[in-house]
Motif scaffolding. Structure first.
Motif, PDB file in Angstrom:
ATOM      1  N   THR A  10     -32.980 -48.015  87.925  1.00 43.79           N
ATOM      2  CA  THR A  10     -33.378 -48.241  89.305  1.00 43.79           C
ATOM      3  C   THR A  10     -34.588 -47.381  89.670  1.00 43.79           C
ATOM      4  O   THR A  10     -35.200 -47.579  90.717  1.00 43.79           O
ATOM      5  N   ASN A 154     -29.691 -48.710  97.932  1.00 42.94           N
ATOM      6  CA  ASN A 154     -30.933 -49.445  98.149  1.00 42.94           C
ATOM      7  C   ASN A 154     -31.640 -49.752  96.827  1.00 42.94           C
ATOM      8  O   ASN A 154     -32.021 -50.903  96.563  1.00 42.94           O
ATOM      9  N   THR A 156     -30.482 -49.875  93.808  1.00 42.11           N
ATOM     10  CA  THR A 156     -29.719 -50.763  92.929  1.00 42.11           C
ATOM     11  C   THR A 156     -29.743 -52.200  93.439  1.00 42.11           C
ATOM     12  O   THR A 156     -29.943 -53.144  92.659  1.00 42.11           O
ATOM     13  N   LEU A 157     -29.550 -52.383  94.746  1.00 47.36           N
ATOM     14  CA  LEU A 157     -29.572 -53.735  95.305  1.00 47.36           C
ATOM     15  C   LEU A 157     -30.942 -54.383  95.110  1.00 47.36           C
ATOM     16  O   LEU A 157     -31.035 -55.581  94.798  1.00 47.36           O
ATOM     17  N   LEU A 158     -32.008 -53.626  95.275  1.00 51.03           N
ATOM     18  CA  LEU A 158     -33.351 -54.161  95.074  1.00 51.03           C
ATOM     19  C   LEU A 158     -33.555 -54.582  93.620  1.00 51.03           C
ATOM     20  O   LEU A 158     -34.097 -55.656  93.333  1.00 51.03           O
ATOM     21  N   THR A 159     -33.119 -53.747  92.699  1.00 53.86           N
ATOM     22  CA  THR A 159     -33.279 -54.042  91.274  1.00 53.86           C
ATOM     23  C   THR A 159     -32.511 -55.296  90.881  1.00 53.86           C
ATOM     24  O   THR A 159     -33.038 -56.190  90.205  1.00 53.86           O
ATOM     25  N   LEU A 160     -31.259 -55.376  91.311  1.00 55.24           N
ATOM     26  CA  LEU A 160     -30.422 -56.528  90.968  1.00 55.24           C
ATOM     27  C   LEU A 160     -30.961 -57.808  91.606  1.00 55.24           C
ATOM     28  O   LEU A 160     -30.987 -58.878  90.974  1.00 55.24           O
ATOM     29  N   SER A 161     -31.384 -57.709  92.848  1.00 56.00           N
ATOM     30  CA  SER A 161     -31.922 -58.875  93.542  1.00 56.00           C
ATOM     31  C   SER A 161     -33.178 -59.392  92.852  1.00 56.00           C
ATOM     32  O   SER A 161     -33.336 -60.607  92.645  1.00 56.00           O
ATOM     33  N   TYR A 162     -34.060 -58.500  92.473  1.00 56.97           N
ATOM     34  CA  TYR A 162     -35.309 -58.921  91.823  1.00 56.97           C
ATOM     35  C   TYR A 162     -35.022 -59.556  90.463  1.00 56.97           C
ATOM     36  O   TYR A 162     -35.630 -60.573  90.102  1.00 56.97           O
ATOM     37  N   ARG A 164     -32.310 -61.132  89.524  1.00 60.49           N
ATOM     38  CA  ARG A 164     -31.719 -62.452  89.737  1.00 60.49           C
ATOM     39  C   ARG A 164     -32.773 -63.476  90.162  1.00 60.49           C
ATOM     40  O   ARG A 164     -32.792 -64.611  89.691  1.00 60.49           O
ATOM     41  N   GLU A 165     -33.653 -63.060  91.052  1.00 64.50           N
ATOM     42  CA  GLU A 165     -34.700 -63.971  91.527  1.00 64.50           C
ATOM     43  C   GLU A 165     -35.621 -64.435  90.404  1.00 64.50           C
ATOM     44  O   GLU A 165     -36.195 -65.519  90.471  1.00 64.50           O
ATOM     45  N   THR A 197     -22.776 -56.863  95.555  1.00 67.40           N
ATOM     46  CA  THR A 197     -23.401 -57.530  94.401  1.00 67.40           C
ATOM     47  C   THR A 197     -22.448 -58.329  93.535  1.00 67.40           C
ATOM     48  O   THR A 197     -22.862 -59.272  92.859  1.00 67.40           O
TER      49      THR A 197
END
Length: 235
Positions: A10, A154, A156-162, A164-165, A197
């Motif tokens: 992250t 914050n 971790t959520l940003l990393t996972l979201s990116y 997945r996208e 997540t």
């Protein structure tokens, strides 16, 4: 498709190398023919007149392999900065074909590959190519290393979201404990990330001063990772 995982973080300094090396040691100890790779490294040091990465050397020791160093770490810069900036300062560019060629050779030699990135997913490798592109090209699922400290939700959520996208498969998260974080913050951080997540938590690595990239201690690493990570969910 190559069996393996791509270890990202992250942020920088979250413990990617410790986790990648610990997983390599755990799998090697279980009889798996595991290979390791650190495609791009910065902050290299000179040993015997050769510029090398301590992270890459740690991975090699943990996996107990004798592959040529240049295959494990094809690109290394001395400056501890983003790869693209280091390349500019050295009047060069990062040779992606060299990285691909090394990866292909290692995949033929090993049944399972652990590849460690540099920094996070959006660290640039060249003008239009990032670490996430390398993970996607290698077709390896991500293991995201998150430091148990303030700000981790914050990050971790940003990393996972990116990830997945951009169509990258996520195997799970490994939390790396931080000495100065209180237990309440640690517990609620993990719970919140799980809640938002639904990504599997593969383990939590406790803080231990003996987990040191520059001073590899096999028995310590094996004990800590055996106690805290299920190797069967990694493979």
């Amino acid at each position: 498709m190559t069996a393996g995982c791509f270890v990202t973080g992250t942020d920088t300094g979250v413990g990617k190398s410790i986790v990648a090396g610990g997983l390599a040691a755990l799998l090697k100890n279980s009889g798996c023919n595991v290979g390791v790779m650190k495609p791009v490294a910065t902050g290299g040091k000179y040993h015997n007149n050769r510029l090398v990465s301590d992270d890459a050397l740690f991975l090699m020791s943990a996996a107990e392999i004798d592959d040529d160093y240049e295959l494990i770490n094809p690109i290394c810069f001395e400056q501890p900065i983003a790869p693209t900036i280091a390349a500019q300062l050295n009047n060069t560019t990062i040779d992606l074909e060299k990285i691909r060629h090394a990866f292909d050779i290692l995949c033929k030699r090993h049944d399972f590959m652990i590849v460690e990135g540099v920094g996070g997913l959006l660290v640039p490798v060249n003008e239009h190519y990032f670490i996430i592109d390398l993970a996607r090209e290698f077709k390896l699922p991500l293991i995201v290393v998150s430091r148990l400290s303030l700000g981790t939700i914050n990050h971790t959520l940003l990393t996972l979201s990116y990830a997945r996208e951009h169509g990258v498969n996520i195997k799970g998260i490994i939390f790396n404990d931080h000495a100065d974080t209180n237990d309440c913050l640690k517990n609620y951080t993990v719970k919140e990330i799980k809640r938002f997540t639904n990504v599997p938590v593969l383990g939590t690595i406790p803080f231990d001063k003996r987990l040191d990239v520059e001073n590899y201690h096999k028995e310590t690493v094996l004990k800590i990772f055996s106690d805290n990570v299920d190797k069967n969910i990694i493979i």
